[in-house]
Write a protein that holds these residues in place. Structure first.
Motif, PDB file in Angstrom:
ATOM      1  N   LEU A 209       0.833  -1.200   0.000  1.00  0.00           N
ATOM      2  CA  LEU A 209       0.000   0.000   0.000  1.00  0.00           C
ATOM      3  C   LEU A 209       0.867   1.249   0.000  1.00  0.00           C
ATOM      4  N   LYS A 210       1.907   1.228   0.812  1.00  0.00           N
ATOM      5  CA  LYS A 210       2.836   2.367   0.869  1.00  0.00           C
ATOM      6  C   LYS A 210       3.431   2.639  -0.507  1.00  0.00           C
ATOM      7  N   ASP A 211       3.835   1.569  -1.194  1.00  0.00           N
ATOM      8  CA  ASP A 211       4.426   1.688  -2.521  1.00  0.00           C
ATOM      9  C   ASP A 211       3.403   2.210  -3.528  1.00  0.00           C
ATOM     10  N   ALA A 212       2.172   1.701  -3.461  1.00  0.00           N
ATOM     11  CA  ALA A 212       1.137   2.118  -4.408  1.00  0.00           C
ATOM     12  C   ALA A 212       0.836   3.606  -4.280  1.00  0.00           C
ATOM     13  N   PHE A 213       0.727   4.080  -3.044  1.00  0.00           N
ATOM     14  CA  PHE A 213       0.435   5.499  -2.841  1.00  0.00           C
ATOM     15  C   PHE A 213       1.626   6.382  -3.215  1.00  0.00           C
ATOM     16  N   ALA A 214       2.811   6.048  -2.690  1.00  0.00           N
ATOM     17  CA  ALA A 214       3.969   6.923  -2.867  1.00  0.00           C
ATOM     18  C   ALA A 214       4.504   6.914  -4.292  1.00  0.00           C
ATOM     19  N   ASN A 215       4.522   5.753  -4.928  1.00  0.00           N
ATOM     20  CA  ASN A 215       5.202   5.615  -6.216  1.00  0.00           C
ATOM     21  C   ASN A 215       4.286   5.537  -7.429  1.00  0.00           C
ATOM     22  N   TYR A 216       2.969   5.507  -7.197  1.00  0.00           N
ATOM     23  CA  TYR A 216       2.049   5.421  -8.334  1.00  0.00           C
ATOM     24  C   TYR A 216       0.913   6.435  -8.218  1.00  0.00           C
ATOM     25  N   PHE A 217       0.041   6.298  -7.218  1.00  0.00           N
ATOM     26  CA  PHE A 217      -1.119   7.178  -7.119  1.00  0.00           C
ATOM     27  C   PHE A 217      -0.703   8.642  -6.983  1.00  0.00           C
ATOM     28  N   PHE A 218       0.205   8.906  -6.049  1.00  0.00           N
ATOM     29  CA  PHE A 218       0.635  10.284  -5.789  1.00  0.00           C
ATOM     30  C   PHE A 218       1.352  10.874  -6.997  1.00  0.00           C
ATOM     31  N   LYS A 219       2.183  10.078  -7.630  1.00  0.00           N
ATOM     32  CA  LYS A 219       2.935  10.578  -8.774  1.00  0.00           C
ATOM     33  C   LYS A 219       2.010  10.920  -9.937  1.00  0.00           C
ATOM     34  N   ARG A 221      -1.160  11.826  -9.677  1.00  0.00           N
ATOM     35  CA  ARG A 221      -1.898  13.032  -9.287  1.00  0.00           C
ATOM     36  C   ARG A 221      -1.058  14.293  -9.507  1.00  0.00           C
ATOM     37  N   ASN A 222       0.202  14.247  -9.098  1.00  0.00           N
ATOM     38  CA  ASN A 222       1.029  15.453  -9.164  1.00  0.00           C
ATOM     39  C   ASN A 222       1.651  15.681 -10.534  1.00  0.00           C
ATOM     40  N   TRP A 223       2.267  14.653 -11.102  1.00  0.00           N
ATOM     41  CA  TRP A 223       2.924  14.835 -12.393  1.00  0.00           C
ATOM     42  C   TRP A 223       1.941  15.255 -13.479  1.00  0.00           C
ATOM     43  N   ASP A 286      -6.573  10.387 -11.753  1.00  0.00           N
ATOM     44  CA  ASP A 286      -6.287  11.818 -11.693  1.00  0.00           C
ATOM     45  C   ASP A 286      -7.497  12.641 -11.254  1.00  0.00           C
ATOM     46  N   ALA A 287      -8.577  11.972 -10.844  1.00  0.00           N
ATOM     47  CA  ALA A 287      -9.779  12.683 -10.416  1.00  0.00           C
ATOM     48  C   ALA A 287      -9.757  12.905  -8.903  1.00  0.00           C
ATOM     49  N   ARG A 398       7.154  15.971 -15.108  1.00  0.00           N
ATOM     50  CA  ARG A 398       6.193  17.073 -14.949  1.00  0.00           C
ATOM     51  C   ARG A 398       6.420  18.226 -15.925  1.00  0.00           C
ATOM     52  N   HIS A 399       7.311  17.999 -16.866  1.00  0.00           N
ATOM     53  CA  HIS A 399       7.559  19.016 -17.890  1.00  0.00           C
ATOM     54  C   HIS A 399       6.261  19.304 -18.660  1.00  0.00           C
ATOM     55  N   PRO A 400       6.038  20.548 -19.077  1.00  0.00           N
ATOM     56  CA  PRO A 400       4.790  20.869 -19.808  1.00  0.00           C
ATOM     57  C   PRO A 400       4.560  20.007 -21.047  1.00  0.00           C
ATOM     58  N   ASN A 401       5.648  19.505 -21.646  1.00  0.00           N
ATOM     59  CA  ASN A 401       5.514  18.684 -22.847  1.00  0.00           C
ATOM     60  C   ASN A 401       5.682  17.188 -22.560  1.00  0.00           C
ATOM     61  N   SER A 402       5.482  16.804 -21.319  1.00  0.00           N
ATOM     62  CA  SER A 402       5.682  15.395 -20.961  1.00  0.00           C
ATOM     63  C   SER A 402       4.535  14.530 -21.468  1.00  0.00           C
ATOM     64  N   LEU A 403       4.803  13.242 -21.583  1.00  0.00           N
ATOM     65  CA  LEU A 403       3.787  12.297 -22.047  1.00  0.00           C
ATOM     66  C   LEU A 403       2.667  12.164 -21.022  1.00  0.00           C
ATOM     67  N   ILE A 404       3.014  12.267 -19.765  1.00  0.00           N
ATOM     68  CA  ILE A 404       1.996  12.180 -18.706  1.00  0.00           C
ATOM     69  C   ILE A 404       1.023  13.354 -18.815  1.00  0.00           C
ATOM     70  N   ARG A 405       1.555  14.546 -19.064  1.00  0.00           N
ATOM     71  CA  ARG A 405       0.681  15.717 -19.219  1.00  0.00           C
ATOM     72  C   ARG A 405      -0.228  15.535 -20.436  1.00  0.00           C
ATOM     73  N   LEU A 406       0.311  14.936 -21.501  1.00  0.00           N
ATOM     74  CA  LEU A 406      -0.472  14.716 -22.708  1.00  0.00           C
ATOM     75  C   LEU A 406      -1.605  13.720 -22.465  1.00  0.00           C
ATOM     76  N   ILE A 407      -1.334  12.666 -21.708  1.00  0.00           N
ATOM     77  CA  ILE A 407      -2.379  11.679 -21.397  1.00  0.00           C
ATOM     78  C   ILE A 407      -3.537  12.358 -20.673  1.00  0.00           C
TER      79      ILE A 407
END
Length: 446
Positions: A209-219, A221-223, A286-287, A398-407
């Protein structure tokens, strides 16, 4: 040694206590964000019978002049913030509930520039926020908000107790605090329903659970919103506090969610009887969060997705043609000899986070084309940089042109597939195995 004495104290009682802040304490580092979270919690829970703010550890002793003193060992950040809130309320409102003194306001003195700067900035912010208070909310703040006060008469024992609460044994990780928060949001449910809601959480390894929140869910949400996600701490848990659908004054944005939740809840009761095949709420990573039982439903299903993403034998990674780029990449990641290195772990996590985010939004549509795109983007820092640090990957994600931002911004898969990766002009990395894939796909300039 004396036993620690713990009791529940109202905020009003704490404010009337003259606690000393010892010189060895770290500076006051709470930011406006921390203050805003605290005030929002007080406003959110004002309809509750009580709201537990936290724990304060006090060292009680007699000094060389025979004066009885009380010194804060843990909890000074919240204590000082509550003093600032009380001061701002007293300046703005002339009501009987505020007609008492907080002696610490007169006696506390700070020399540290960090403390002074944060205290001034936070107080200026608090004065803008107390306009949302009324007499009822002030009464709730003083007489219903509470602390657990632990009093200890031996300083060595006080530090040992503080250490045991914060770093030894079962550490109180941020996700544990979230569990407590969302359990409080389920006070309307019968105990049997609460047990059903949290049974998956309780049966799951806490480190998973710690890993899921810190390394996936939180990232995600923020990235996805351009924010840093290097570290998930207890100061960041507000990102997983959302809306209580039982609130009588739901904002318009939350009303469709309430309708969906009611529909899914009824369907569960009628068709599935709470077994594991039940239809769950269509949460998105991301909601905003739905508080209470739906939060635990979110964790149950999304943590299973995390487990699948981390397993290269999962169906997500199968069914590709053997000559395809996706097949070649998955096979390389399975056998990659340098996967143990810290920098490579950061890149692998970025790959998994991005793939998880994509599947959460678009399902498994065109994974054979999407996986190579995600791979070449996520491992780009490994090819460019000699040393891949956490900050490097954080900035890349978290760069403005990142793939995560595009998704986040895309409505169709085709909008993602037109993303173009620029060839790397200068190689600094030390991974020949991966570089060969980049060269083969013309992503490294000669």
């Amino acid at each position: 040694m004396s036993k620690p004495k713990a009791k529940i104290q109202l905020v009003k009682t704490l404010l009337q206590s003259n606690f000393k802040i010892a010189d060895y304490q770290r500076p006051y580092k709470w930011t406006i964000k921390n203050v805003n979270d605290l005030i929002n919690d007080i406003i959110t829970f004002q309809e509750k019978k009580a709201y537990r703010i936290g724990t304060i550890i006090i060292y009680k002793y007699v000094d060389s002049e025979k004066k009885k003193l009380q010194e804060i060992v843990d909890g000074q950040q919240r204590y000082l913030t509550l003093l600032l809130l009380f001061k701002a309320l007293k300046e703005r409102f002339e009501i009987s509930n505020l007609q008492f003194e907080a002696p610490a306001l007169k006696h506390l003195h700070f020399d540290n520039a960090i403390s002074i700067g944060n205290l001034k900035a936070n107080y200026a912010f608090i004065k803008t926020q107390v306009t949302d208070f009324d007499e009822g909310l002030i009464r709730f703040f003083l007489e219903k908000c509470e602390f657990v006060q632990v009093t200890i008469t031996d300083l060595g024992e006080a530090f040992q107790f503080f250490d045991s609460q914060n770093s030894r044994g079962k550490a109180l990780y941020p996700h544990n605090l979230l569990k407590a928060f969302h359990l409080r949001e389920m006070n309307h449910l019968q105990e049997s329903k609460k047990i059903i809601a949290i049974e998956h959480w309780d049966a799951t390894d806490p480190y998973l659970l710690k890993d899921a929140f810190a390394n996936y869910f939180f990232k995600i949400r923020n990235w996805s919103t351009g924010k840093s996600a290097s570290y998930f701490s207890k100061d960041e848990i507000a990102v997983f506090k959302g809306v209580n659908l039982l609130d009588n004054h739901l904002y318009p944005y939350a009303r469709p969610i309430a309708i969906n939740a009611k529909y899914v809840g009824l369907k569960q009761q009628i068709l599935y009887d709470f077994n594991d095949s039940q239809e769950h709420f269509p949460h998105q990573l991301d909601a905003f969060t739905i508080n209470g039982e739906w939060f635990f439903d979110f964790v149950k299903h999304k943590s299973k997705m995390v487990g699948a993403i981390k397993d290269f034998n999962n169906p997500y990674y199968k069914g590709f043609e053997e000559k395809s780029k996706a097949y070649e990449i998955v096979e390389k990641l399975k056998s990659y000899s340098a996967a143990y290195r810290t920098g490579d772990k950061y890149c692998k996590n970025l790959f998994e986070v991005t793939l998880l985010y994509y599947i959460d939004k678009f399902g498994q549509k065109q994974l054979e084309k999407v996986i190579p795109l995600i791979f070449f983007w996520a491992y780009r820092p490994r090819i460019k940089l000699t040393a891949v640090r956490l900050e490097s990957v954080d900035n890349h994600a978290r760069h403005p042109n990142s793939l995560i931002r595009l998704i986040r911004e895309s409505l169709t898969v085709s909008q993602i597939l037109i993303y173009r990766l620029k060839p790397i002009t200068q190689m600094g990395g030390n991974s020949d195995e991966l570089a060969k894939l980049y060269i083969k796909n013309n992503l490294i300039e000669a």
